[in-house]
Motif scaffolding. Structure first.
Motif, PDB file in Angstrom:
ATOM      1  N   ALA A  78       0.827  -1.215   0.000  1.00 14.34           N
ATOM      2  CA  ALA A  78       0.000   0.000   0.000  1.00 14.34           C
ATOM      3  C   ALA A  78       0.858   1.260   0.000  1.00 14.34           C
ATOM      4  O   ALA A  78       0.358   2.347  -0.266  1.00 14.34           O
ATOM      5  N   VAL A  79       2.140   1.128   0.323  1.00 10.68           N
ATOM      6  CA  VAL A  79       2.996   2.318   0.339  1.00 10.68           C
ATOM      7  C   VAL A  79       3.547   2.627  -1.053  1.00 10.68           C
ATOM      8  O   VAL A  79       4.252   3.615  -1.230  1.00 10.68           O
ATOM      9  N   ARG A  80       3.237   1.771  -2.026  1.00  8.21           N
ATOM     10  CA  ARG A  80       3.803   1.982  -3.356  1.00  8.21           C
ATOM     11  C   ARG A  80       3.164   3.189  -4.036  1.00  8.21           C
ATOM     12  O   ARG A  80       1.948   3.324  -4.072  1.00  8.21           O
ATOM     13  N   TYR A  81       4.003   4.027  -4.626  1.00  9.26           N
ATOM     14  CA  TYR A  81       3.499   5.216  -5.311  1.00  9.26           C
ATOM     15  C   TYR A  81       2.605   4.825  -6.486  1.00  9.26           C
ATOM     16  O   TYR A  81       1.592   5.467  -6.748  1.00  9.26           O
ATOM     17  N   ASN A  82       2.970   3.759  -7.173  1.00 10.46           N
ATOM     18  CA  ASN A  82       2.180   3.324  -8.331  1.00 10.46           C
ATOM     19  C   ASN A  82       0.754   2.971  -7.959  1.00 10.46           C
ATOM     20  O   ASN A  82      -0.125   2.970  -8.805  1.00 10.46           O
ATOM     21  N   PHE A  83       0.531   2.627  -6.699  1.00 13.83           N
ATOM     22  CA  PHE A  83      -0.836   2.262  -6.318  1.00 13.83           C
ATOM     23  C   PHE A  83      -1.659   3.479  -5.894  1.00 13.83           C
ATOM     24  O   PHE A  83      -2.760   3.681  -6.396  1.00 13.83           O
ATOM     25  N   THR A  84      -1.151   4.277  -4.977  1.00 10.98           N
ATOM     26  CA  THR A  84      -1.996   5.368  -4.444  1.00 10.98           C
ATOM     27  C   THR A  84      -1.754   6.716  -5.109  1.00 10.98           C
ATOM     28  O   THR A  84      -2.554   7.619  -4.983  1.00 10.98           O
ATOM     29  N   TRP A  85      -0.614   6.870  -5.752  1.00 10.27           N
ATOM     30  CA  TRP A  85      -0.186   8.157  -6.317  1.00 10.27           C
ATOM     31  C   TRP A  85      -0.014   9.215  -5.227  1.00 10.27           C
ATOM     32  O   TRP A  85       0.289  10.369  -5.520  1.00 10.27           O
TER      33      TRP A  85
END
Lengths: 293, 319
Positions: free
Chosen positions: A79-86
């Motif tokens: 969930a900390v991935r930028y690709n997921f939450t922007w």
């Protein structure tokens, strides 16, 4: 302080070491000081847990801090991935905080009345230290916040994050989108320049065409609405954009909508936690599993 | 509307630069970059997930053991991480970066300040704030009560209805395209075409008098358009209050019926399980919203191609 300054009194009192040596023996190393500092009542009254990197302390760092406790102690590893939450929801909130701070500072220099308002903006631009930077940050922060709100919404849609159990939180989000744009819109009038005046004139002219409630809308005149009692009159405090409209925009902008938006934000963040943190990245669902649902 | 696209050599580059360098237009220039970027990013993630789904569908044994995301994962790795430091350091970094961008932006560009407000001197063009320019652009196609009141209300209510009408259990918490084609296609069409594109038209294309100026065309404040605004019934020579009333009503009904019929047939053929899952009310609301969005598009096209002002004229209101 040098050695020679302090030698004399020591020798008179017959001490073997100089005062400097004595003092030095009492001085603690930084690590000792650090340790002792954390034993003090003052420190313990503020910080309730140790600082080393044990999992327990790391959890307590989040859970026992009022500003961080909106977070859970642990989250989905991806969930900390930028690709997921922007990062758009968080950035939107940060911009709101930023706008509240710069906005409060701007309020110190601003009188919401005809004549004075425009002069105050000029004053901010040319006389107030960092006034121009302050105003620019408020303006561009507001524009950026509208964009990040939209992009946050796109992300939430594209990841299907409004699906159960998060349906209601999407609705809170739609209202926050509306309030974000209304915040920006009410701020537009405040410099009381041609840009704001005509933008708000164009915007509120739509209100006169409101069906039933506007004096130029369908069935409005039939129900007795005129330019002096319809919904546009209520918004502007008059039949044209003038001093009352400026004051109303100011109060909506600085007090009413920020409070409404803050309340909705509290609900929004609370629901994110209560609905089981952010939605993913969740395991993908196969057709056979979807058919069973 | 002038329909000839000027050749590049004939373009008024000064006008182009003037428009994109207006400080208040910077957000729309940003949107032009950010929207395609994030849509691309979302579809890149969606493609990865769709490939994974295809792989797992083909191999039921793997599906039982796989961790079901495209991100690396090995047995024994914890499924969660500590918020401190893994999330908080990223949030802090984001705050620093946003602050830096905002300060640099604010040092480089000054917020606009025009002359003091003057009710006797109309700005031409006088434009709403950029995020409402899509609605202002709709004023070209509809009377203010539709463009300014009814449509925004329907947009908001429609957005709020989304979670209650989208009954597809797939794609909850991950990017996908193949599992949610109708939902994603409709949303992106609505957002990118019916909202962002209209904002861009309202900002860069609409000049003095809200006339259409192609990119690179000089904004001529003295331009006059000799358009014949005609209502649709005039094309067919229909006269009289009631014939005109029923003609307009009929036209809209036929359009709505055609759009609804075609959509229904497509859904029946391509997404039968969508029909099965939905209640009658959910399906009705979905269809009404979809038809309304398409009718707005039909009106935009009729206006831009045939200069149709109204399709439905009544003694009380026009559509």
């Amino acid at each position: 302080m040098t050695d020679t300054d302090t030698n004399k009194p020591d020798q008179e009192e017959g001490n073997k070491g100089g005062l400097f040596t004595t003092l030095r023996s009492k001085v603690k190393s930084p690590s000792e000081l650090n340790k002792e500092l954390k034993e003090t009542v003052l420190w313990k009254s503020i910080f309730r847990h140790k600082l080393d990197g044990s999992p327990r302390n790391r959890s307590l760092a989040v859970l026992s801090n009022v500003f961080l406790h909106l977070h859970p102690a642990r989250i989905n590893r991806d969930a900390v991935r930028y690709n997921f939450t922007w990062g758009m929801g968080g950035i939107t909130f940060y911009l709101f905080v930023n706008l509240t701070l710069t906005g409060t500072l701007l309020m110190f220099y601003f009188h919401p009345s005809k004549g004075e308002a425009y002069r105050d903006i000029m004053f901010l631009q040319y006389d107030v230290p960092f006034g121009n930077l302050l105003r620019n940050m408020h303006r561009w922060g507001a524009h950026a916040m509208v964009i990040t709100t939209w992009l946050h919404m796109v992300r939430v849609f594209m990841t299907g994050s409004y699906k159960p159990p998060r349906e209601f939180n999407w609705n809170i989000g739609v209202l926050l989108l509306l309030f974000t744009m209304l915040l920006s819109f009410t701020g537009y009038l405040l410099p009381d320049d041609q840009l704001g005046f005509w933008a708000v004139t164009v915007g509120t002219n739509m209100a006169r065409a409101t069906p039933i409630l506007g004096h130029e809308g369908p069935f409005g005149p039939e129900l007795g609405f005129t330019a002096f009692n319809d919904v546009r009159f209520a918004l502007l405090g008059g039949s044209v954009v003038d001093a009352n409209a400026l004051l109303r925009a100011y109060i909506w902008h600085c007090i009413a909508i920020p409070i409404l938006a803050s309340v909705l934000m509290i609900v929004h963040f609370w629901r994110v936690r209560k609905d089981g943190a952010i939605s993913g990245p969740a395991p993908v669902m196969l057709e056979s599993e979807a058919a069973r649902k | 509307m002038s329909t000839q696209l000027p050749f590049l050599a004939e373009m008024d580059w000064h006008q182009v630069w003037y428009l994109i360098s207006r400080p208040d237009n910077v957000p729309i220039v940003l949107l032009l970059i950010l929207c395609p970027f994030y849509v691309w990013l979302a579809f890149r993630e969606a493609r990865k997930n769709d490939n994974l789904i295809a792989q797992l569908e083909a191999d039921p044994e793997l599906a039982k053991t796989h961790h079901r995301t495209t991100y690396p994962y090995k047995k024994g790795w914890p499924k969660t991480v500590q918020v401190w430091p893994h999330l908080l350091k990223r949030e802090f970094l984001a705050m620093v970066i946003v602050t830096i961008i905002l300060i640099i932006w604010s040092i480089c560009l000054d917020a606009p300040l025009e002359d003091p407000a003057n009710p006797n001197l109309t700005m031409n063009p006088s434009k709403a704030p950029w995020y409402f320019l899509g609605l202002q652009e709709l004023l070209v196609y509809f009377d203010p009560w539709i463009a300014g009141v009814v449509l925004p209300s329907i947009i908001l209510l429609g957005l709020m209805a989304i979670p209650y009408i989208d009954v597809n259990p797939r794609g909850n918490g991950y990017y996908t395209w193949k599992q949610r084609k109708f939902a994603i296609g409709t949303f992106l069409f609505g957002f990118l075409v019916m909202w962002v594109l209209l904002v861009i038209i309202g900002t860069f294309i609409r000049g003095p008098g809200w006339l259409w100026f192609n990119p690179g065309e000089t904004w001529d404040h003295h331009r006059v358009d000799h358009q014949f605004n005609r209502d649709l019934h005039e094309f067919f020579g229909i006269e009289g209050t009631w014939p005109v009333f029923f003609f307009g009503l009929g036209f809209i009904s036929i359009c709505a019926g055609a759009i609804g019929g075609v959509t229904h047939a497509c859904i029946k053929k391509m997404m039968p399980d969508m029909l099965k899952r939905m209640s009658f009310l959910q399906y009705q609301v979905t269809m009404q919203l979809w038809i309304m969005m398409m009718l707005v598009l039909v009106k935009i096209i009729l206006r831009l191609t045939f200069v149709v002002k109204n399709v439905w004229v009544t003694p009380w209101f026009n559509v």
